[in-house]
Scaffold this motif. Structure first.
Motif, PDB file in Angstrom:
ATOM      1  N   UNK A 116       0.797  -1.238   0.042  1.00 48.27           N
ATOM      2  CA  UNK A 116       0.086  -0.070   0.084  1.00 48.27           C
ATOM      3  C   UNK A 116       0.851   1.201   0.095  1.00 48.27           C
ATOM      4  N   UNK A 117       0.535   2.305  -0.790  1.00 47.88           N
ATOM      5  CA  UNK A 117       1.205   3.396  -1.046  1.00 47.88           C
ATOM      6  C   UNK A 117       1.125   4.190   0.437  1.00 47.88           C
ATOM      7  N   UNK A 118       0.092   3.863   1.085  1.00 38.21           N
ATOM      8  CA  UNK A 118      -0.078   4.702   2.456  1.00 38.21           C
ATOM      9  C   UNK A 118       1.243   4.262   3.535  1.00 38.21           C
ATOM     10  N   UNK A 119       1.757   3.093   3.233  1.00 36.77           N
ATOM     11  CA  UNK A 119       2.950   2.779   4.079  1.00 36.77           C
ATOM     12  C   UNK A 119       3.656   3.867   4.341  1.00 36.77           C
ATOM     13  N   UNK A 120       4.717   3.515   5.350  1.00 34.53           N
ATOM     14  CA  UNK A 120       5.580   4.578   5.605  1.00 34.53           C
ATOM     15  C   UNK A 120       6.854   4.472   4.325  1.00 34.53           C
ATOM     16  N   UNK A 121       7.463   5.522   4.202  1.00 30.93           N
ATOM     17  CA  UNK A 121       8.270   5.704   3.045  1.00 30.93           C
ATOM     18  C   UNK A 121       9.614   4.790   3.320  1.00 30.93           C
ATOM     19  N   UNK A 122      10.061   4.376   4.506  1.00 26.44           N
ATOM     20  CA  UNK A 122      11.079   3.674   4.667  1.00 26.44           C
ATOM     21  C   UNK A 122      10.794   2.204   4.433  1.00 26.44           C
ATOM     22  N   UNK A 123       9.403   1.718   4.676  1.00 24.00           N
ATOM     23  CA  UNK A 123       8.995   0.682   4.357  1.00 24.00           C
ATOM     24  C   UNK A 123       9.039   0.359   2.853  1.00 24.00           C
ATOM     25  N   UNK A 124       8.483   1.441   2.105  1.00 24.73           N
ATOM     26  CA  UNK A 124       8.316   1.458   0.741  1.00 24.73           C
ATOM     27  C   UNK A 124       9.600   1.078   0.155  1.00 24.73           C
ATOM     28  N   UNK A 125      10.794   1.735   0.603  1.00 23.51           N
ATOM     29  CA  UNK A 125      11.881   1.776  -0.026  1.00 23.51           C
ATOM     30  C   UNK A 125      12.553   0.511   0.284  1.00 23.51           C
ATOM     31  N   UNK A 126      12.261  -0.181   1.295  1.00 27.92           N
ATOM     32  CA  UNK A 126      12.833  -1.614   1.708  1.00 27.92           C
ATOM     33  C   UNK A 126      12.026  -2.447   0.607  1.00 27.92           C
ATOM     34  N   UNK A 127      10.793  -2.294   0.367  1.00 29.72           N
ATOM     35  CA  UNK A 127      10.082  -3.303  -0.507  1.00 29.72           C
ATOM     36  C   UNK A 127      10.707  -3.197  -2.003  1.00 29.72           C
ATOM     37  N   UNK A 128      11.024  -1.785  -2.381  1.00 32.57           N
ATOM     38  CA  UNK A 128      11.635  -1.491  -3.576  1.00 32.57           C
ATOM     39  C   UNK A 128      12.984  -2.209  -3.882  1.00 32.57           C
ATOM     40  N   UNK A 129      13.951  -2.322  -2.622  1.00 32.27           N
ATOM     41  CA  UNK A 129      15.000  -3.064  -2.861  1.00 32.27           C
ATOM     42  C   UNK A 129      14.731  -4.577  -3.031  1.00 32.27           C
ATOM     43  N   UNK A 130      13.934  -5.081  -2.267  1.00 29.80           N
ATOM     44  CA  UNK A 130      13.855  -6.405  -2.423  1.00 29.80           C
ATOM     45  C   UNK A 130      12.899  -6.744  -3.694  1.00 29.80           C
ATOM     46  N   UNK A 131      12.236  -6.232  -4.196  1.00 31.10           N
ATOM     47  CA  UNK A 131      11.718  -6.176  -5.565  1.00 31.10           C
ATOM     48  C   UNK A 131      12.665  -6.301  -6.576  1.00 31.10           C
ATOM     49  N   UNK A 192      16.387   4.584  -3.888  1.00 31.55           N
ATOM     50  CA  UNK A 192      16.974   3.455  -3.693  1.00 31.55           C
ATOM     51  C   UNK A 192      17.651   2.806  -5.138  1.00 31.55           C
ATOM     52  N   UNK A 193      17.581   3.894  -6.088  1.00 30.00           N
ATOM     53  CA  UNK A 193      17.860   3.285  -7.354  1.00 30.00           C
ATOM     54  C   UNK A 193      19.018   2.292  -7.646  1.00 30.00           C
ATOM     55  N   UNK A 194      18.861   1.317  -8.332  1.00 28.56           N
ATOM     56  CA  UNK A 194      19.826   0.312  -8.598  1.00 28.56           C
ATOM     57  C   UNK A 194      20.596  -0.344  -7.139  1.00 28.56           C
ATOM     58  N   UNK A 195      20.069  -0.455  -6.075  1.00 30.28           N
ATOM     59  CA  UNK A 195      20.494  -0.781  -4.922  1.00 30.28           C
ATOM     60  C   UNK A 195      19.881  -2.244  -4.591  1.00 30.28           C
ATOM     61  N   UNK A 196      20.661  -3.274  -4.453  1.00 26.27           N
ATOM     62  CA  UNK A 196      19.978  -4.803  -4.464  1.00 26.27           C
ATOM     63  C   UNK A 196      20.892  -5.231  -3.259  1.00 26.27           C
ATOM     64  N   UNK A 197      20.195  -6.286  -2.778  1.00 27.54           N
ATOM     65  CA  UNK A 197      20.764  -7.169  -1.492  1.00 27.54           C
ATOM     66  C   UNK A 197      21.859  -8.329  -2.148  1.00 27.54           C
ATOM     67  N   UNK A 198      22.827  -8.563  -1.495  1.00 30.12           N
ATOM     68  CA  UNK A 198      23.802  -9.682  -1.838  1.00 30.12           C
ATOM     69  C   UNK A 198      24.198 -10.346  -1.017  1.00 30.12           C
ATOM     70  N   UNK A 199      24.689 -11.612  -0.926  1.00 26.97           N
ATOM     71  CA  UNK A 199      25.336 -12.397   0.087  1.00 26.97           C
ATOM     72  C   UNK A 199      26.188 -13.201  -0.722  1.00 26.97           C
TER      73      UNK A 199
END
Length: 388
Positions: A116-131, A192-199
Protein backbone atom coordinates in the motif's frame (compact mmCIF):
# COMPACT_ATOMS: atom_id res chain seq x y z
CA UNK A 1 -1.21 -14.45 -3.99
CA UNK A 2 -1.01 -17.56 -4.90
CA UNK A 3 2.29 -18.14 -3.52
CA UNK A 4 4.18 -21.03 -5.08
CA UNK A 5 6.52 -20.39 -7.98
CA UNK A 6 6.35 -22.96 -10.76
CA UNK A 7 10.04 -23.72 -11.32
CA UNK A 8 9.45 -25.75 -14.46
CA UNK A 9 10.26 -23.81 -17.59
CA UNK A 10 7.31 -23.83 -19.97
CA UNK A 11 8.77 -24.07 -23.47
CA UNK A 12 5.57 -24.08 -25.48
CA UNK A 13 5.06 -20.69 -27.10
CA UNK A 14 1.63 -19.23 -27.94
CA UNK A 15 0.93 -18.69 -31.59
CA UNK A 16 0.91 -14.94 -31.23
CA UNK A 17 2.32 -12.74 -28.49
CA UNK A 18 2.15 -8.96 -28.75
CA UNK A 19 5.10 -6.96 -27.46
CA UNK A 20 4.79 -3.53 -25.89
CA UNK A 21 7.97 -1.48 -25.63
CA UNK A 22 8.24 1.61 -23.49
CA UNK A 23 9.89 4.68 -24.98
CA UNK A 24 13.35 5.45 -23.74
CA UNK A 25 14.07 1.86 -22.78
CA UNK A 26 17.74 0.98 -22.89
CA UNK A 27 18.93 -2.21 -24.58
CA UNK A 28 18.90 -5.14 -22.21
CA UNK A 29 22.36 -6.02 -20.98
CA UNK A 30 22.16 -9.80 -20.67
CA UNK A 31 24.62 -11.98 -18.89
CA UNK A 32 25.14 -15.68 -19.34
CA UNK A 33 24.86 -17.55 -16.05
CA UNK A 34 28.15 -17.02 -14.26
CA UNK A 35 30.25 -19.75 -12.74
CA UNK A 36 28.89 -19.00 -9.29
CA UNK A 37 25.57 -20.53 -10.29
CA UNK A 38 27.22 -23.92 -10.08
CA UNK A 39 28.13 -23.31 -6.47
CA UNK A 40 26.07 -24.44 -3.49
CA UNK A 41 23.89 -21.33 -3.76
CA UNK A 42 22.30 -22.83 -6.89
CA UNK A 43 19.83 -24.66 -4.70
CA UNK A 44 18.85 -21.41 -3.07
CA UNK A 45 18.43 -19.75 -6.47
CA UNK A 46 15.72 -22.26 -7.29
CA UNK A 47 13.75 -21.39 -4.20
CA UNK A 48 10.31 -20.04 -5.04
CA UNK A 49 9.44 -16.48 -4.15
CA UNK A 50 6.22 -16.73 -2.24
CA UNK A 51 4.54 -13.41 -2.31
CA UNK A 52 1.43 -12.30 -0.55
CA UNK A 53 0.01 -9.40 -2.57
CA UNK A 54 -1.55 -6.35 -1.03
CA UNK A 55 -3.56 -3.58 -2.57
CA UNK A 56 -1.76 -0.41 -3.36
CA UNK A 57 1.99 0.15 -3.43
CA UNK A 58 4.84 0.31 -0.96
CA UNK A 59 7.92 2.46 -0.95
CA UNK A 60 10.96 1.02 0.89
CA UNK A 61 14.08 3.13 1.41
CA UNK A 62 17.12 1.46 -0.06
CA UNK A 63 20.45 1.22 1.67
CA UNK A 64 23.42 2.83 -0.05
CA UNK A 65 25.60 0.91 -2.48
CA UNK A 66 28.22 0.68 0.26
CA UNK A 67 26.10 -0.42 3.22
CA UNK A 68 26.53 0.74 6.77
CA UNK A 69 24.88 -0.51 9.95
CA UNK A 70 22.53 2.45 9.62
CA UNK A 71 21.19 4.24 6.57
CA UNK A 72 23.63 6.25 4.46
CA UNK A 73 22.80 8.97 1.95
CA UNK A 74 21.51 7.75 -1.40
CA UNK A 75 23.63 8.44 -4.51
CA UNK A 76 22.99 11.85 -6.12
CA UNK A 77 19.92 11.76 -8.30
CA UNK A 78 21.85 13.16 -11.28
CA UNK A 79 24.40 10.34 -11.17
CA UNK A 80 21.68 7.74 -10.76
CA UNK A 81 19.73 9.15 -13.68
CA UNK A 82 22.77 8.81 -15.94
CA UNK A 83 23.44 5.18 -15.04
CA UNK A 84 22.29 2.76 -17.77
CA UNK A 85 19.52 0.38 -16.86
CA UNK A 86 18.86 -3.18 -17.96
CA UNK A 87 15.46 -3.85 -19.48
CA UNK A 88 12.84 -6.17 -18.04
CA UNK A 89 10.33 -8.01 -20.23
CA UNK A 90 7.11 -8.71 -18.33
CA UNK A 91 4.47 -11.17 -19.51
CA UNK A 92 1.06 -9.54 -18.90
CA UNK A 93 -1.17 -12.46 -18.01
CA UNK A 94 -4.50 -10.84 -18.89
CA UNK A 95 -3.62 -9.60 -22.36
CA UNK A 96 -0.90 -12.08 -23.31
CA UNK A 97 1.36 -9.16 -24.27
CA UNK A 98 4.96 -8.61 -23.24
CA UNK A 99 5.81 -5.19 -21.83
CA UNK A 100 9.50 -4.32 -22.09
CA UNK A 101 10.65 -1.41 -19.95
CA UNK A 102 13.63 -0.09 -17.96
CA UNK A 103 14.36 -1.80 -14.64
CA UNK A 104 13.38 1.12 -12.40
CA UNK A 105 10.01 1.54 -14.11
CA UNK A 106 9.41 -2.17 -13.55
CA UNK A 107 10.23 -1.78 -9.84
CA UNK A 108 7.67 1.04 -9.61
CA UNK A 109 5.02 -1.26 -11.06
CA UNK A 110 5.88 -4.01 -8.58
CA UNK A 111 5.79 -1.57 -5.68
CA UNK A 112 2.35 -0.35 -6.70
CA UNK A 113 1.06 -3.93 -6.74
CA UNK A 114 2.78 -5.33 -3.68
CA UNK A 115 2.52 -2.71 -0.93
CA UNK A 116 0.00 0.00 0.00
CA UNK A 117 1.24 3.46 -0.92
CA UNK A 118 -0.01 4.60 2.50
CA UNK A 119 2.84 2.70 4.16
CA UNK A 120 5.78 4.63 5.57
CA UNK A 121 8.37 5.77 3.02
CA UNK A 122 11.13 3.69 4.62
CA UNK A 123 9.00 0.55 4.38
CA UNK A 124 8.29 1.30 0.74
CA UNK A 125 11.98 1.76 0.07
CA UNK A 126 12.76 -1.57 1.70
CA UNK A 127 10.15 -3.23 -0.53
CA UNK A 128 11.67 -1.55 -3.60
CA UNK A 129 15.09 -3.01 -2.79
CA UNK A 130 13.57 -6.46 -2.28
CA UNK A 131 11.66 -6.26 -5.58
CA UNK A 132 14.75 -5.06 -7.47
CA UNK A 133 16.85 -7.82 -5.93
CA UNK A 134 14.38 -10.47 -7.03
CA UNK A 135 14.40 -9.44 -10.68
CA UNK A 136 18.17 -8.82 -10.65
CA UNK A 137 18.73 -12.42 -9.59
CA UNK A 138 16.64 -13.69 -12.51
CA UNK A 139 18.29 -11.39 -15.07
CA UNK A 140 21.82 -12.27 -14.02
CA UNK A 141 21.04 -15.99 -13.95
CA UNK A 142 19.15 -15.91 -17.26
CA UNK A 143 16.22 -17.48 -15.39
CA UNK A 144 12.93 -17.61 -17.34
CA UNK A 145 11.28 -20.28 -15.20
CA UNK A 146 7.54 -20.05 -14.69
CA UNK A 147 6.99 -17.71 -17.67
CA UNK A 148 4.62 -18.90 -20.45
CA UNK A 149 6.85 -17.57 -23.28
CA UNK A 150 10.66 -17.61 -23.56
CA UNK A 151 10.85 -13.93 -24.58
CA UNK A 152 9.70 -12.74 -21.15
CA UNK A 153 11.85 -12.51 -18.03
CA UNK A 154 9.02 -12.60 -15.52
CA UNK A 155 5.23 -12.68 -15.24
CA UNK A 156 3.01 -10.07 -13.59
CA UNK A 157 1.52 -12.51 -11.09
CA UNK A 158 2.42 -13.43 -7.54
CA UNK A 159 4.08 -16.56 -8.88
CA UNK A 160 6.96 -14.13 -9.34
CA UNK A 161 6.04 -10.59 -8.24
CA UNK A 162 2.72 -8.87 -8.70
CA UNK A 163 3.05 -5.98 -11.16
CA UNK A 164 0.91 -3.06 -12.32
CA UNK A 165 1.58 -2.21 -15.97
CA UNK A 166 2.72 1.25 -16.99
CA UNK A 167 -0.50 1.77 -18.94
CA UNK A 168 -2.57 1.13 -15.80
CA UNK A 169 -0.35 3.40 -13.70
CA UNK A 170 -0.75 6.20 -16.22
CA UNK A 171 -4.49 5.66 -16.53
CA UNK A 172 -5.50 5.01 -12.91
CA UNK A 173 -2.68 6.44 -10.78
CA UNK A 174 -1.31 9.52 -12.54
CA UNK A 175 -4.28 11.69 -11.54
CA UNK A 176 -6.97 11.75 -8.91
CA UNK A 177 -6.78 10.20 -5.45
CA UNK A 178 -3.85 7.91 -6.27
CA UNK A 179 -1.60 10.63 -7.64
CA UNK A 180 0.14 11.29 -4.33
CA UNK A 181 0.63 7.55 -3.81
CA UNK A 182 2.29 7.16 -7.21
CA UNK A 183 4.60 10.08 -6.46
CA UNK A 184 5.55 8.43 -3.18
CA UNK A 185 6.24 5.12 -4.91
CA UNK A 186 8.45 6.79 -7.51
CA UNK A 187 10.32 8.62 -4.79
CA UNK A 188 11.02 5.34 -3.00
CA UNK A 189 12.29 3.80 -6.23
CA UNK A 190 14.43 6.83 -7.08
CA UNK A 191 16.01 7.02 -3.63
CA UNK A 192 16.98 3.34 -3.84
CA UNK A 193 17.86 3.32 -7.52
CA UNK A 194 20.09 0.44 -8.54
CA UNK A 195 20.49 -0.94 -5.01
CA UNK A 196 20.09 -4.68 -4.43
CA UNK A 197 20.85 -7.09 -1.58
CA UNK A 198 23.68 -9.57 -1.92
CA UNK A 199 25.12 -12.46 0.06
CA UNK A 200 28.70 -13.50 -0.67
CA UNK A 201 28.61 -11.15 -3.63
CA UNK A 202 25.48 -12.52 -5.33
CA UNK A 203 21.83 -11.34 -5.35
CA UNK A 204 19.72 -13.04 -2.71
CA UNK A 205 16.34 -14.73 -2.94
CA UNK A 206 14.44 -11.75 -1.53
CA UNK A 207 11.23 -13.47 -0.44
CA UNK A 208 8.62 -11.46 1.43
CA UNK A 209 5.07 -11.88 2.71
CA UNK A 210 2.25 -9.85 4.25
CA UNK A 211 2.42 -10.39 8.01
CA UNK A 212 3.55 -12.79 10.70
CA UNK A 213 2.18 -13.77 14.06
CA UNK A 214 5.31 -12.43 15.75
CA UNK A 215 8.14 -14.41 14.10
CA UNK A 216 9.39 -15.09 10.59
CA UNK A 217 10.28 -18.58 9.40
CA UNK A 218 13.46 -20.46 8.53
CA UNK A 219 13.54 -21.19 4.80
CA UNK A 220 13.94 -24.95 5.27
CA UNK A 221 10.68 -25.12 7.21
CA UNK A 222 8.80 -24.09 4.06
CA UNK A 223 11.03 -24.98 1.08
CA UNK A 224 13.22 -27.75 2.51
CA UNK A 225 16.41 -25.82 1.69
CA UNK A 226 18.37 -23.97 4.36
CA UNK A 227 19.43 -20.51 3.18
CA UNK A 228 21.79 -18.62 5.52
CA UNK A 229 20.14 -15.21 5.11
CA UNK A 230 16.55 -16.49 5.44
CA UNK A 231 16.52 -17.14 9.18
CA UNK A 232 13.69 -16.93 11.69
CA UNK A 233 13.67 -13.58 13.53
CA UNK A 234 11.28 -11.88 15.91
CA UNK A 235 8.78 -9.58 14.20
CA UNK A 236 6.58 -8.00 16.86
CA UNK A 237 5.96 -4.70 15.07
CA UNK A 238 2.92 -5.84 13.08
CA UNK A 239 1.00 -7.29 16.00
CA UNK A 240 -0.74 -4.02 16.89
CA UNK A 241 -1.12 -2.51 13.43
CA UNK A 242 -2.09 -5.35 11.08
CA UNK A 243 -5.80 -5.50 10.23
CA UNK A 244 -7.27 -9.00 10.54
CA UNK A 245 -4.13 -10.37 12.14
CA UNK A 246 -6.18 -13.30 13.48
CA UNK A 247 -8.75 -14.89 11.15
CA UNK A 248 -11.00 -17.84 12.04
CA UNK A 249 -12.38 -20.56 9.76
CA UNK A 250 -15.12 -23.04 10.65
CA UNK A 251 -15.29 -26.50 9.10
CA UNK A 252 -17.60 -29.44 9.54
CA UNK A 253 -15.97 -32.83 10.07
CA UNK A 254 -17.05 -33.95 6.61
CA UNK A 255 -15.51 -30.85 5.03
CA UNK A 256 -12.22 -31.49 6.79
CA UNK A 257 -12.18 -35.13 5.75
CA UNK A 258 -12.82 -34.20 2.15
CA UNK A 259 -10.26 -31.39 1.96
CA UNK A 260 -7.58 -33.32 3.84
CA UNK A 261 -8.20 -36.51 1.91
CA UNK A 262 -9.15 -38.52 4.98
CA UNK A 263 -11.12 -41.63 4.13
CA UNK A 264 -12.84 -43.95 6.55
CA UNK A 265 -9.70 -46.06 6.75
CA UNK A 266 -7.84 -43.07 8.19
CA UNK A 267 -10.36 -42.45 10.95
CA UNK A 268 -10.93 -44.20 14.26
CA UNK A 269 -14.01 -46.43 14.15
CA UNK A 270 -16.45 -46.34 17.04
CA UNK A 271 -18.85 -49.20 17.84
CA UNK A 272 -22.34 -49.43 19.30
CA UNK A 273 -24.65 -52.26 20.28
CA UNK A 274 -27.27 -53.21 17.69
CA UNK A 275 -30.68 -54.79 18.32
CA UNK A 276 -29.04 -58.22 18.42
CA UNK A 277 -26.71 -57.06 21.18
CA UNK A 278 -23.67 -57.43 18.92
CA UNK A 279 -21.17 -54.66 18.31
CA UNK A 280 -21.93 -52.75 15.11
CA UNK A 281 -19.32 -50.36 13.63
CA UNK A 282 -20.48 -46.76 13.40
CA UNK A 283 -19.69 -45.11 10.06
CA UNK A 284 -16.76 -42.75 10.33
CA UNK A 285 -18.69 -40.34 8.12
CA UNK A 286 -21.29 -39.93 10.83
CA UNK A 287 -18.79 -39.76 13.64
CA UNK A 288 -18.37 -36.39 15.32
CA UNK A 289 -14.84 -37.29 16.38
CA UNK A 290 -11.90 -35.98 14.34
CA UNK A 291 -9.05 -35.75 16.85
CA UNK A 292 -6.12 -33.41 16.20
CA UNK A 293 -2.81 -33.14 18.03
CA UNK A 294 0.07 -30.74 17.35
CA UNK A 295 3.25 -32.83 17.24
CA UNK A 296 5.89 -30.13 16.72
CA UNK A 297 6.42 -26.43 15.99
CA UNK A 298 8.89 -24.64 13.74
CA UNK A 299 11.40 -22.02 14.88
CA UNK A 300 8.90 -19.42 13.68
CA UNK A 301 6.19 -20.79 16.03
CA UNK A 302 4.17 -22.28 13.17
CA UNK A 303 2.78 -25.79 12.95
CA UNK A 304 5.51 -28.16 11.80
CA UNK A 305 3.61 -31.43 12.16
CA UNK A 306 0.07 -32.16 13.27
CA UNK A 307 -1.85 -35.41 13.55
CA UNK A 308 -5.46 -35.17 12.32
CA UNK A 309 -7.72 -38.19 12.41
CA UNK A 310 -4.70 -40.40 12.93
CA UNK A 311 -2.81 -39.05 9.88
CA UNK A 312 0.26 -36.79 10.15
CA UNK A 313 0.40 -33.60 8.07
CA UNK A 314 2.86 -30.72 7.87
CA UNK A 315 1.54 -27.29 8.75
CA UNK A 316 2.11 -26.22 5.15
CA UNK A 317 0.04 -29.13 3.86
CA UNK A 318 -2.88 -28.23 6.13
CA UNK A 319 -2.62 -24.58 5.15
CA UNK A 320 -2.70 -25.34 1.43
CA UNK A 321 -5.37 -28.04 1.57
CA UNK A 322 -7.71 -25.90 3.69
CA UNK A 323 -6.90 -22.57 2.05
CA UNK A 324 -5.65 -20.97 5.28
CA UNK A 325 -3.81 -17.65 5.43
CA UNK A 326 -0.96 -19.06 7.51
CA UNK A 327 0.44 -22.28 8.97
CA UNK A 328 0.45 -20.64 12.40
CA UNK A 329 -2.95 -21.69 13.69
CA UNK A 330 -4.94 -23.10 16.59
CA UNK A 331 -7.57 -25.85 16.37
CA UNK A 332 -10.58 -26.29 18.62
CA UNK A 333 -14.00 -27.88 18.62
CA UNK A 334 -17.07 -25.69 18.85
CA UNK A 335 -20.72 -26.68 18.48
CA UNK A 336 -19.88 -29.95 16.73
CA UNK A 337 -17.58 -28.26 14.24
CA UNK A 338 -13.88 -27.37 14.10
CA UNK A 339 -12.72 -23.77 14.38
CA UNK A 340 -9.25 -22.99 13.06
CA UNK A 341 -7.77 -19.56 13.84
CA UNK A 342 -4.74 -18.39 11.86
CA UNK A 343 -2.26 -15.66 12.80
CA UNK A 344 -0.54 -13.57 10.16
CA UNK A 345 -0.75 -13.95 6.39
CA UNK A 346 1.75 -15.71 4.13
CA UNK A 347 4.51 -18.29 4.15
CA UNK A 348 6.54 -16.36 6.70
CA UNK A 349 9.97 -16.49 5.01
CA UNK A 350 11.93 -13.26 4.57
CA UNK A 351 10.53 -9.77 5.13
CA UNK A 352 7.17 -9.15 6.76
CA UNK A 353 5.61 -6.20 4.93
CA UNK A 354 3.49 -5.10 7.90
CA UNK A 355 6.48 -5.67 10.16
CA UNK A 356 8.55 -3.41 7.91
CA UNK A 357 5.89 -0.72 8.17
CA UNK A 358 5.83 -1.07 11.95
CA UNK A 359 9.62 -0.73 12.10
CA UNK A 360 9.44 2.37 9.89
CA UNK A 361 6.83 3.89 12.20
CA UNK A 362 9.36 3.53 15.02
CA UNK A 363 11.94 5.42 13.00
CA UNK A 364 13.92 2.53 11.53
CA UNK A 365 15.53 3.07 8.14
CA UNK A 366 15.18 0.86 5.09
CA UNK A 367 18.69 -0.42 5.68
CA UNK A 368 17.85 -1.40 9.25
CA UNK A 369 14.61 -3.07 8.15
CA UNK A 370 16.30 -5.15 5.48
CA UNK A 371 19.24 -6.14 7.66
CA UNK A 372 16.78 -7.35 10.30
CA UNK A 373 14.75 -9.59 8.01
CA UNK A 374 17.62 -10.80 5.79
CA UNK A 375 20.49 -11.99 7.98
CA UNK A 376 24.03 -11.02 7.02
CA UNK A 377 23.25 -9.34 3.69
CA UNK A 378 25.18 -6.52 2.04
CA UNK A 379 24.05 -3.87 -0.44
CA UNK A 380 25.44 -3.53 -3.94
CA UNK A 381 24.69 -1.57 -7.09
CA UNK A 382 23.19 -3.80 -9.77
CA UNK A 383 25.41 -2.18 -12.38
CA UNK A 384 28.44 -3.59 -10.56
CA UNK A 385 27.20 -7.15 -11.09
CA UNK A 386 26.05 -6.53 -14.66
CA UNK A 387 29.57 -5.43 -15.62
CA UNK A 388 31.16 -8.67 -14.42
Amino acid sequence: MKELINLRRILKRPRSVARVRRRGAHPLRRLAPAAWLAAPLLAALLLPLAVVPQRGGQQPPAPPAVPQATAAPAPPATAAAEAPQPEVSVYLSRSGQIETLPLEEYVSGVLAAEMPAEFELEALKAQAVAARTFIARRLIAGDHSGVPVPEADVSDTVSHQAYVSQAVLERDWASGSKRAGLAKIRRAVLETRGTIMTYQGQPITASFFASSGGYTENSEEYWNAAVPYLRSVASPWELQITPNLAVSYTFSNSELRSKLGLGTKDLPVAASLGASGKAVPVSAQSSTSLPAEVLSLTAGHRIKQISIGGKVFTGREVREKLGLRSSQFTWKRQAGKVQITTYGNGHGVGMSQWGANGMAKEGKTATQILKHYYSGVSFTGISTLLKK
